[in-house]
Structure formats: C-alpha cells, structure tokens
Design a protein around this motif. Sequence first.
Motif, PDB file in Angstrom:
ATOM      1  N   GLN A  96     -18.473  -8.958  11.155  1.00 31.69           N
ATOM      2  CA  GLN A  96     -19.594  -9.839  10.841  1.00 31.69           C
ATOM      3  C   GLN A  96     -20.132  -9.562   9.443  1.00 31.69           C
ATOM      4  OE1 GLN A  96     -22.607 -10.574  13.918  1.00 31.69           O
ATOM      5  NE2 GLN A  96     -21.301  -9.498  15.384  1.00 31.69           N
ATOM      6  N   CYS A  97     -20.122  -8.300   9.043  1.00 32.77           N
ATOM      7  CA  CYS A  97     -20.575  -7.947   7.695  1.00 32.77           C
ATOM      8  C   CYS A  97     -19.699  -8.621   6.641  1.00 32.77           C
ATOM      9  CB  CYS A  97     -20.544  -6.433   7.502  1.00 32.77           C
ATOM     10  SG  CYS A  97     -21.700  -5.500   8.525  1.00 32.77           S
ATOM     11  N   VAL A  98     -18.379  -8.524   6.826  1.00 30.96           N
ATOM     12  CA  VAL A  98     -17.440  -9.112   5.866  1.00 30.96           C
ATOM     13  C   VAL A  98     -17.570 -10.631   5.868  1.00 30.96           C
ATOM     14  CG1 VAL A  98     -15.008  -9.398   5.290  1.00 30.96           C
ATOM     15  CG2 VAL A  98     -15.859  -7.168   6.027  1.00 30.96           C
ATOM     16  N   GLN A  99     -17.783 -11.221   7.022  1.00 29.24           N
ATOM     17  CA  GLN A  99     -17.954 -12.677   7.102  1.00 29.24           C
ATOM     18  C   GLN A  99     -19.204 -13.114   6.352  1.00 29.24           C
ATOM     19  OE1 GLN A  99     -15.651 -14.791   8.557  1.00 29.24           O
ATOM     20  NE2 GLN A  99     -16.884 -16.313   7.474  1.00 29.24           N
ATOM     21  N   ASN A 100     -20.273 -12.339   6.464  1.00 30.82           N
ATOM     22  CA  ASN A 100     -21.501 -12.641   5.728  1.00 30.82           C
ATOM     23  C   ASN A 100     -21.292 -12.512   4.224  1.00 30.82           C
ATOM     24  OD1 ASN A 100     -24.426 -12.877   7.268  1.00 30.82           O
ATOM     25  ND2 ASN A 100     -22.846 -11.989   8.567  1.00 30.82           N
ATOM     26  N   LEU A 101     -20.452 -11.558   3.819  1.00 33.34           N
ATOM     27  CA  LEU A 101     -20.122 -11.407   2.402  1.00 33.34           C
ATOM     28  C   LEU A 101     -19.374 -12.633   1.899  1.00 33.34           C
ATOM     29  CD1 LEU A 101     -19.966  -9.669  -0.174  1.00 33.34           C
ATOM     30  CD2 LEU A 101     -17.855  -8.676   0.728  1.00 33.34           C
ATOM     31  N   LYS A 102     -18.389 -13.079   2.665  1.00 29.83           N
ATOM     32  CA  LYS A 102     -17.619 -14.268   2.290  1.00 29.83           C
ATOM     33  C   LYS A 102     -18.513 -15.500   2.210  1.00 29.83           C
ATOM     34  CE  LYS A 102     -13.752 -15.119   4.317  1.00 29.83           C
ATOM     35  NZ  LYS A 102     -12.789 -15.345   5.426  1.00 29.83           N
ATOM     36  N   VAL A 104     -21.050  -5.043   1.024  1.00 26.75           N
ATOM     37  CA  VAL A 104     -20.920  -4.443   2.362  1.00 26.75           C
ATOM     38  C   VAL A 104     -20.583  -2.975   2.175  1.00 26.75           C
ATOM     39  CG1 VAL A 104     -19.577  -4.353   4.490  1.00 26.75           C
ATOM     40  CG2 VAL A 104     -20.156  -6.571   3.475  1.00 26.75           C
ATOM     41  N   LEU A 105     -21.432  -2.090   2.695  1.00 25.05           N
ATOM     42  CA  LEU A 105     -21.179  -0.650   2.615  1.00 25.05           C
ATOM     43  C   LEU A 105     -20.279  -0.286   3.781  1.00 25.05           C
ATOM     44  CD1 LEU A 105     -23.973   1.906   1.711  1.00 25.05           C
ATOM     45  CD2 LEU A 105     -21.753   2.510   2.624  1.00 25.05           C
ATOM     46  N   ILE A 106     -19.124   0.330   3.474  1.00 24.41           N
ATOM     47  CA  ILE A 106     -18.083   0.554   4.479  1.00 24.41           C
ATOM     48  C   ILE A 106     -17.208   1.729   4.035  1.00 24.41           C
ATOM     49  CG2 ILE A 106     -16.482  -1.046   3.350  1.00 24.41           C
ATOM     50  CD1 ILE A 106     -15.649  -2.036   6.145  1.00 24.41           C
ATOM     51  N   ASP A 107     -16.390   2.278   4.924  1.00 23.12           N
ATOM     52  CA  ASP A 107     -15.499   3.371   4.517  1.00 23.12           C
ATOM     53  C   ASP A 107     -14.326   2.806   3.718  1.00 23.12           C
ATOM     54  OD1 ASP A 107     -12.775   3.568   6.342  1.00 23.12           O
ATOM     55  OD2 ASP A 107     -14.413   2.506   7.341  1.00 23.12           O
ATOM     56  N   GLU A 108     -13.729   3.636   2.882  1.00 20.33           N
ATOM     57  CA  GLU A 108     -12.697   3.188   1.944  1.00 20.33           C
ATOM     58  C   GLU A 108     -11.465   2.623   2.640  1.00 20.33           C
ATOM     59  OE1 GLU A 108     -11.945   6.587  -0.473  1.00 20.33           O
ATOM     60  OE2 GLU A 108     -13.677   6.237  -1.797  1.00 20.33           O
ATOM     61  N   ILE A 109     -11.032   3.265   3.706  1.00 25.00           N
ATOM     62  CA  ILE A 109      -9.820   2.814   4.394  1.00 25.00           C
ATOM     63  C   ILE A 109     -10.021   1.429   4.995  1.00 25.00           C
ATOM     64  CG2 ILE A 109      -8.268   3.281   6.315  1.00 25.00           C
ATOM     65  CD1 ILE A 109      -7.813   5.031   3.879  1.00 25.00           C
ATOM     66  N   SER A 110     -11.151   1.218   5.641  1.00 25.37           N
ATOM     67  CA  SER A 110     -11.430  -0.096   6.209  1.00 25.37           C
ATOM     68  C   SER A 110     -11.570  -1.139   5.115  1.00 25.37           C
ATOM     69  CB  SER A 110     -12.699  -0.050   7.062  1.00 25.37           C
ATOM     70  OG  SER A 110     -12.516   0.770   8.198  1.00 25.37           O
ATOM     71  N   ALA A 111     -12.160  -0.740   3.992  1.00 25.84           N
ATOM     72  CA  ALA A 111     -12.301  -1.669   2.864  1.00 25.84           C
ATOM     73  C   ALA A 111     -10.921  -2.103   2.362  1.00 25.84           C
ATOM     74  CB  ALA A 111     -13.092  -1.006   1.737  1.00 25.84           C
ATOM     75  N   GLN A 130      -8.218  -2.110   4.070  1.00 26.58           N
ATOM     76  CA  GLN A 130      -7.615  -2.924   5.125  1.00 26.58           C
ATOM     77  C   GLN A 130      -8.102  -4.368   5.026  1.00 26.58           C
ATOM     78  OE1 GLN A 130      -5.466  -1.296   7.494  1.00 26.58           O
ATOM     79  NE2 GLN A 130      -4.821  -3.405   7.850  1.00 26.58           N
ATOM     80  N   TYR A 131      -9.387  -4.560   4.823  1.00 18.16           N
ATOM     81  CA  TYR A 131      -9.936  -5.907   4.700  1.00 18.16           C
ATOM     82  C   TYR A 131      -9.401  -6.627   3.458  1.00 18.16           C
ATOM     83  CZ  TYR A 131     -13.290  -5.567   8.540  1.00 18.16           C
ATOM     84  OH  TYR A 131     -13.859  -5.465   9.787  1.00 18.16           O
ATOM     85  N   MET A 132      -9.198  -5.886   2.385  1.00 12.74           N
ATOM     86  CA  MET A 132      -8.687  -6.499   1.159  1.00 12.74           C
ATOM     87  C   MET A 132      -7.273  -7.049   1.344  1.00 12.74           C
ATOM     88  SD  MET A 132     -10.216  -3.789  -1.639  1.00 12.74           S
ATOM     89  CE  MET A 132      -9.161  -4.380  -2.959  1.00 12.74           C
ATOM     90  N   LYS A 133      -6.544  -6.513   2.328  1.00  9.99           N
ATOM     91  CA  LYS A 133      -5.190  -7.002   2.600  1.00  9.99           C
ATOM     92  C   LYS A 133      -5.199  -8.295   3.409  1.00  9.99           C
ATOM     93  CE  LYS A 133      -3.141  -2.337   2.680  1.00  9.99           C
ATOM     94  NZ  LYS A 133      -2.482  -1.315   3.548  1.00  9.99           N
ATOM     95  N   THR A 134      -6.278  -8.524   4.114  1.00  8.25           N
ATOM     96  CA  THR A 134      -6.313  -9.673   5.025  1.00  8.25           C
ATOM     97  C   THR A 134      -7.362 -10.723   4.666  1.00  8.25           C
ATOM     98  OG1 THR A 134      -7.820  -8.455   6.501  1.00  8.25           O
ATOM     99  CG2 THR A 134      -5.466  -8.289   6.953  1.00  8.25           C
ATOM    100  N   ILE A 150      -6.188  -8.800  10.836  1.00  7.29           N
ATOM    101  CA  ILE A 150      -7.544  -8.513  11.328  1.00  7.29           C
ATOM    102  C   ILE A 150      -8.575  -8.730  10.240  1.00  7.29           C
ATOM    103  CG2 ILE A 150      -9.053  -6.691  12.163  1.00  7.29           C
ATOM    104  CD1 ILE A 150      -7.139  -7.587  14.257  1.00  7.29           C
ATOM    105  N   GLU A 151      -9.606  -9.478  10.580  1.00  8.95           N
ATOM    106  CA  GLU A 151     -10.719  -9.710   9.658  1.00  8.95           C
ATOM    107  C   GLU A 151     -12.007  -9.226  10.285  1.00  8.95           C
ATOM    108  OE1 GLU A 151     -10.979 -13.650   8.169  1.00  8.95           O
ATOM    109  OE2 GLU A 151      -8.893 -13.783   7.600  1.00  8.95           O
TER     110      GLU A 151
END
Length: 312
Positions: free
Chosen positions: A221-227, A234-241, A243-247, A311-312
């Motif tokens: 939901q955080c990433v969707q709000n950013l989009k 969105v403050l998040i851990d590096e690995i998840s960030a 991962q999101y950049m790939k999708t 995954i998004e």
Amino acid sequence: MKKWIAICLALVMAMALVACGGGSSSSSSSSAADSSSSSSTAQDQSSSSEDQSSSSEADDGIEMTGGDVSGHTVDAIKAKGVLVVTTEAGYAPFEFVDENDNIVGLDASLAQALADDLGVTLDMQNIAFDSVVPEVQAGNADMAIAGLTPNNDRKKSVDMSDMYYEGGQCMLVRAEDIDKYATKESLSGQVMATQKAAMQEYLMTEQFPDAEPLLLPDFPQCVQNLKNGDCVAVLIDEISAEQYMKTVDGIAICKVPVAIDPEEGGNAVAVMKGNEDLLNWVNERIAEYKAQGLTDKWFEEAQAKAESMGIE
C-alpha cells in the motif's frame, strides 16, 4: 378486679419493653452486618482498583515481564505437535503469498525449518502486522517471524533472537523526483509513507521529524501511494526496495541516506519475554542455518519467486 386489671396492665407493659429491647438488638446486629459487608465491599473495590491500576501500569510501562512460558518451551511445542508462528505476509521477499495462497519467502522457509527440526507441524498465521508481536505476548503464538528488527523498543515486550538476516534501510521515491528530494531539508513538510508499527516508523520519527507521516498496514500500500502521488517517499529496507524496483516502473532509491544501528540492522525471531529455553534453541538453529548457507539460499529463492510473480 381493679388489682387484677392493674396486674394485667403491668404484665403487658413489661412484655412490650422486652419486645422493644429485642427489636433493638436485632436491628443493631443487622446494621453491624451491613456495615461489615459495606466495609468488605469497599475493601474489595479498593483491591480491584489497585489490580486495575497495576494492570494499567504494566500495559503502559517501559518494560513488561514475561507471561507463562510453560506452554511455549521446546518440549511443550513438541508435546502439542504444532509450532504456531505469526507473520504479516505482505513483505516480499521475507514473507508473501504465492499463487496457491501459501505463505512463502525467507521467513516462511525459516519457520518451516524450525518446525521440521522440532518434528512438528507448522501453523503460520497471516495477521495484521501490529498484532504479530502482541499475539506472542498474549501466549497465542510460540513465536513471530515477520521481518522484525531487534530494536530496543521491541525488546521491552518480547525477547529477540540473534539476527538471521542483516540489511540496511533506505527510501523509495518516484524516479522523476530523485533530484527534487535529494536532501533531508527537501523532505521537510512532505508526506512520507511506511508500515505502521514497523521499525521504519521509529526511524522516520527520529530522522525525519519535520515530515508528515503516512502510516499504512503494509508496504504494498505504501508503494501504491507513492505511485499515485499521495506521498513523496517510502521508508523501507534496502532489499525490499530493490525488489520493488524490479517489478514497479518509475521508482528509485532516494539519495538521502537512512541511518541504522548495526545491532538493529536486520531481522530476528520474537518469543515470549523470559522464554530462554525456546530463545536459546532458536539461536542455535539460526547459527547452524547460517553456517550451512541455508539462510542465503532461502533468501535467493524468495527473491526469485517474488520477481517471477511480479510482486508489488
């Protein structure tokens, strides 16, 4: 005749006096009992108020003592034949739901390995993130494995294992805004999103106090709000960030760094406060899994799975 009448009147008066005296004695006893009952009730109410006050202080206190851990020791879990683990499966690649509605990811693999080593069935419960730790505190689960960082605030309510994963923190922004929000000052007054009750919420409060927090139930939901433009970062851990950049198209890692204590820069397992038996066993297993390279293997598999699912 007059004498007999006088004698009868005297007897009636005497009997009346005795009756009045008896009534007074009965009334006094009843009053004393009522007084005693009232006193007892008052004492009970006072005791109840003290108990409630004590309970309130325990809930609001800085550090809470452990509950009854007897049902959550290694032997107890083996005896009941099931390991109950709480998580929030919206945090790829640590825990997420696959196409068959199974909880997968690094944390799910870790939980399954722990259950296998105990020789029991795994019951991994997907619940709201802000309930993951309280369920362990309440004794409704044996442990929580949900991308939990072993920060000092969390350690006040549960015991945390050694870290099974280490990583940093960062912020995601829209790629078009990467230069616009390149300094801490540029984020002042801006809306920043993160997961409610996650470590990132504390980091945001400490390091970006002038930002306007948007606390949401999960990171998707955080990433969707950013989009959607409802927040700038969105403050998040590096690995998840990563991962999101790939999708997710059009997002990037912000140039503004997020500081993290090395002792809190990773994920650990939460168990009930004072459950040293289970905690020590989990630490032994984590050390063994890391030595065998299993945690790295599980992590790489989780990344690949999340990427293949988009995954998004």
